[in-house]
Enzyme design. Sequence first.
Site, PDB file in Angstrom:
ATOM      1  NE  ARG A  14      17.741 -50.807 -84.579  1.00  0.00           N
ATOM      2  CZ  ARG A  14      17.110 -50.250 -85.615  1.00  0.00           C
ATOM      3  NH1 ARG A  14      17.191 -50.786 -86.817  1.00  0.00           N
ATOM      4  NH2 ARG A  14      16.391 -49.156 -85.463  1.00  0.00           N
ATOM      5  CD  GLU A  17      22.672 -47.835 -86.647  1.00  0.00           C
ATOM      6  OE1 GLU A  17      21.601 -47.262 -86.916  1.00  0.00           O
ATOM      7  OE2 GLU A  17      22.843 -48.520 -85.635  1.00  0.00           O
TER       8      GLU A  17
HETATM    9  N1  MTE Z   1      30.494 -42.459 -89.139  1.00  0.00           N
HETATM   10  C1  MTE Z   1      31.602 -41.946 -88.554  1.00  0.00           C
HETATM   11  N2  MTE Z   1      32.547 -41.387 -89.335  1.00  0.00           N
HETATM   12  N3  MTE Z   1      31.777 -41.993 -87.203  1.00  0.00           N
HETATM   13  C2  MTE Z   1      30.835 -42.565 -86.371  1.00  0.00           C
HETATM   14  O1  MTE Z   1      31.011 -42.581 -85.151  1.00  0.00           O
HETATM   15  N4  MTE Z   1      28.650 -43.717 -86.233  1.00  0.00           N
HETATM   16  C3  MTE Z   1      27.672 -44.554 -86.924  1.00  0.00           C
HETATM   17  C4  MTE Z   1      27.262 -43.927 -88.249  1.00  0.00           C
HETATM   18  N5  MTE Z   1      28.415 -43.490 -88.996  1.00  0.00           N
HETATM   19  C5  MTE Z   1      29.654 -43.131 -86.965  1.00  0.00           C
HETATM   20  C6  MTE Z   1      29.526 -43.018 -88.379  1.00  0.00           C
HETATM   21  C7  MTE Z   1      26.461 -44.827 -86.152  1.00  0.00           C
HETATM   22  S1  MTE Z   1      26.511 -46.021 -84.982  1.00  0.00           S
HETATM   23  C8  MTE Z   1      25.295 -44.165 -86.390  1.00  0.00           C
HETATM   24  S2  MTE Z   1      23.875 -44.571 -85.569  1.00  0.00           S
HETATM   25  C9  MTE Z   1      25.192 -43.076 -87.365  1.00  0.00           C
HETATM   26  O2  MTE Z   1      26.449 -42.786 -87.960  1.00  0.00           O
HETATM   27  C10 MTE Z   1      24.652 -41.839 -86.657  1.00  0.00           C
HETATM   28  O3  MTE Z   1      24.628 -40.726 -87.462  1.00  0.00           O
HETATM   29  P1  MTE Z   1      23.459 -40.416 -88.523  1.00  0.00           P
HETATM   30  O4  MTE Z   1      22.172 -40.723 -87.843  1.00  0.00           O
HETATM   31  O5  MTE Z   1      23.668 -39.006 -88.827  1.00  0.00           O
HETATM   32  O6  MTE Z   1      23.701 -41.339 -89.664  1.00  0.00           O
HETATM   33  N1  HPA Z   2      19.076 -47.464 -82.348  1.00  0.00           N
HETATM   34  C1  HPA Z   2      19.926 -46.770 -81.583  1.00  0.00           C
HETATM   35  N2  HPA Z   2      19.640 -46.402 -80.356  1.00  0.00           N
HETATM   36  C2  HPA Z   2      18.457 -46.737 -79.848  1.00  0.00           C
HETATM   37  C3  HPA Z   2      17.536 -47.455 -80.596  1.00  0.00           C
HETATM   38  C4  HPA Z   2      17.863 -47.840 -81.905  1.00  0.00           C
HETATM   39  O1  HPA Z   2      17.071 -48.497 -82.604  1.00  0.00           O
HETATM   40  N3  HPA Z   2      16.448 -47.650 -79.824  1.00  0.00           N
HETATM   41  C5  HPA Z   2      16.697 -47.067 -78.644  1.00  0.00           C
HETATM   42  N4  HPA Z   2      17.918 -46.506 -78.651  1.00  0.00           N
HETATM   43 MO1  MOS Z   3      24.359 -45.939 -83.652  1.00  0.00          MO
HETATM   44  S1  MOS Z   3      24.713 -47.766 -82.815  1.00  0.00           S
HETATM   45  O1  MOS Z   3      22.603 -46.108 -83.415  1.00  0.00           O
HETATM   46  O2  MOS Z   3      24.859 -44.960 -82.359  1.00  0.00           O
END
Ligand code: MTE
Ligand code: HPA
Ligand code: MOS
Length: 761
Positions: free
Chosen positions: A310, A698
């Site tokens: 990534r 993210e």
């Molecule tokens: N928001 C909160 N409040 N707490 C969290 O732990 N994790 C982040 C983001 N937002 C997180 C957060 C991360 S690393 C990811 S990948 C996404 O939420 C995952 O959730 P989603 O795919 O539903 O956005």
């Molecule tokens: N994001 C988070 N987790 C993962 C990914 C990614 O792109 N690829 C494999 N595991």
């Molecule tokens: Mo988020 S780093 O893809 O859990």
Amino acid sequence: MSSVGKNIPHDSARGHVSGESIYIDDIPPARNELIVDFFFSPVAHGRIRSLDLEAARRVPGVAALFTHKDLHHNRFGAIIQDELLLAEDEVTFIGHPIVVIAAEHRDAIAAAKKAIVIDIEPLEPVFTIDEAKKRRDFIGPVRHIRRGDVDAAFASAENILEGRWINGGQDHFYLESQAAIAHPGEYDQLTVHSSTQNPSEVQEVIAHLLGLPINKVVVQTKRMGGGFGGKECQATHPAAMAALVAHVTKRPARIVYNKDDDMRVTGGRHPFQNDYKVAFRNDGTITALRAELFSDGGAYADLSTAVMARAMTHIDNAYYIANADITGTVCRTNYPPNTAFRGFGGPQGAITIENILEEIAVHLGLDPFDVRKRNLYGFEDRNTTPYRQVVRNNMLPRIFDQLEKTSDYRARVADVAAFNRKSETHLRGIACTAVKFGISFNTKFLNQANALVNVYLDGSVQVSTGATEMGQGVNTKIKQLVAEELGIDPEMVILMITSTEKNNNTSATAASSAADMNGGAAIDACVRIRERMENVAREHFRCSFHEVPWTKLVKKCYLERVSLGERGFYSTKGIDWDADSGVGSPFLYFTQGAAVSEVEIDRFTGHMTILRSDLLMDIGKSINPGIDRGQITGAFVQGTGWLTNEELRYAPGGELLSHSPTTYKIPNIGDLPAIFHVDTIVNEENTVNIRGSKAVGEPPLLLGISVFMAIKNALSYVSGGRIPKINAPATGEEILMRLTAAQVPGGRTAGAPAVLGAAAG
Ligand code: MTE
Ligand code: HPA
Ligand code: MOS
């Protein structure tokens, strides 16, 4: 009835405030429950000469002790199976679990830890990327992304710059530490409550380590008190330890890391050290980039190779690079395995090019905003990434134009310059940086999800998916999607606990795509329920689905013996990625944005404050604008923390010194920008993803880079035309040292008096 696009409150909002929300350690202890903890390696690298547990076993209250010998398998790993849950003869990081301790009470655990007699022969540890490079101790293969002819572009270049980007790691600092409770069932069955983003992986690893078929293990996740990537892989370890205890002793077992241990033994964001050489025209247009990315993977592979992939696919960020030669190498060190962390390598890749663009601007004496704008991806041409994915639905030029106006960028650059001419005590800087974040797991098979939708006789609905709630609001978004699809009030829909019993072989809630994928699966289920209900409406009421009251239709379906439950499935279409060639279209789409930040630095102390930040994101048509606003704000602040005050400090032996909030500085209310504008553009054109929405979890973290570049911009005012160098995190200390180096003639790092003299004089 439309519930998508509305600011429906987060489904845990009330519970979080009232305390009703249940986390792992809120589950009341079961009768006969054991407390679990582990004895871990006190040294970063060593060979275990002997381990004597006799005295520890005799400690009153100790129920059982386990080593690797008690496991059916000891080796696991999400991508490369190189990880040992419990150390065998070698320990490779401080925090490496060696002995699992199960006891009746905490005092017994503490006494047992003291009574363990271990003799470890110290071995030479590796603590730096440079040392790992010297030893060629890498994790996985060295990867490449190549396009065009970089050598030819350098040979004919108008300008060339070389440099090195260095960033530190970051602790996830979720408020709920790693935790799990395992309940033994009959015939070796286990039910495990885990604070994990990845219930299916926890289930699979427990089954593997204990030698059980996967169907004997059920893993449930109600919610996490934050995950941020830290519970994508590393929630597995505590869950496996609790499961081992429950499996062998046949007693319920609970493990909850304390904060200090959690920070010490789990990995975090990957430190990177990237060497770059860039060719560019006199107008600032980049013509070629050679970049060698090196990350600190820690002692085991974990997700490091995917994180590196990534990083490599995000080093272009928002900018077109015609000729590129990108190399990615994961270095093995004797730190805890680094892992997923919001952005997943994307931030480390993107900040490398943002840093380069800042330097190009200083070198050419151009405005960095103009240099960035010139390099943005185009529409018809200049629109393919170095790995050949076409950038569609490109909003970047529009975002830049809008932000230039709304942030009043031009006037404020003039103000900053005027301020810096006048002030003897402070220095200001301003910068605009962008984000273009690829949405989808960069491992193709992970892009699938399933959902279970059950409609009950009163018309209320339960939805279960593989998505886990960690505060990000995925439950609320899926609730809205289901309510809309069924044409009912969202109040009638509840998202149930995530359980491997209802949803099998699920992917981690990660890559920002949980709502996209699990929402897609839930809609798939709803569509089929609705089709059946439409038939009943037509046949029995001679009217359309919408004309019959929902509960009346539900009852009729039941009486007519028509199924009111369904399982849905979703897989992301049209993505592919070949890691060997570094070519493909790994992402369904890109979430984009930009931010302008202005900072002020105290020239005597290096203390930095953010005066103002203007964030502008394209998140398509938001499912829940209020939740997304929270995500944008939180991610940005977490990004600024990584790049400013969050510094992981280690003792010479590799021991983490900053393992609590007293020594590890996460942002608080006082660290927010004094003026803070969070906005989204109107993007009605977006149709690619579910309901035209775009993932938001993210991407905005990368806008924190604007604060770092504003610091770099400030330093450029005192660097006498030279390019100011600064590493992340830009703590007050780092800023002060760079200020000193920048201001002393010849660039000596001569110490504070020269700064004080210069500022006072
Ligand atoms: N928001 C909160 N409040 N707490 C969290 O732990 N994790 C982040 C983001 N937002 C997180 C957060 C991360 S690393 C990811 S990948 C996404 O939420 C995952 O959730 P989603 O795919 O539903 O956005
Ligand atoms: N994001 C988070 N987790 C993962 C990914 C990614 O792109 N690829 C494999 N595991
Ligand atoms: Mo988020 S780093 O893809 O859990």
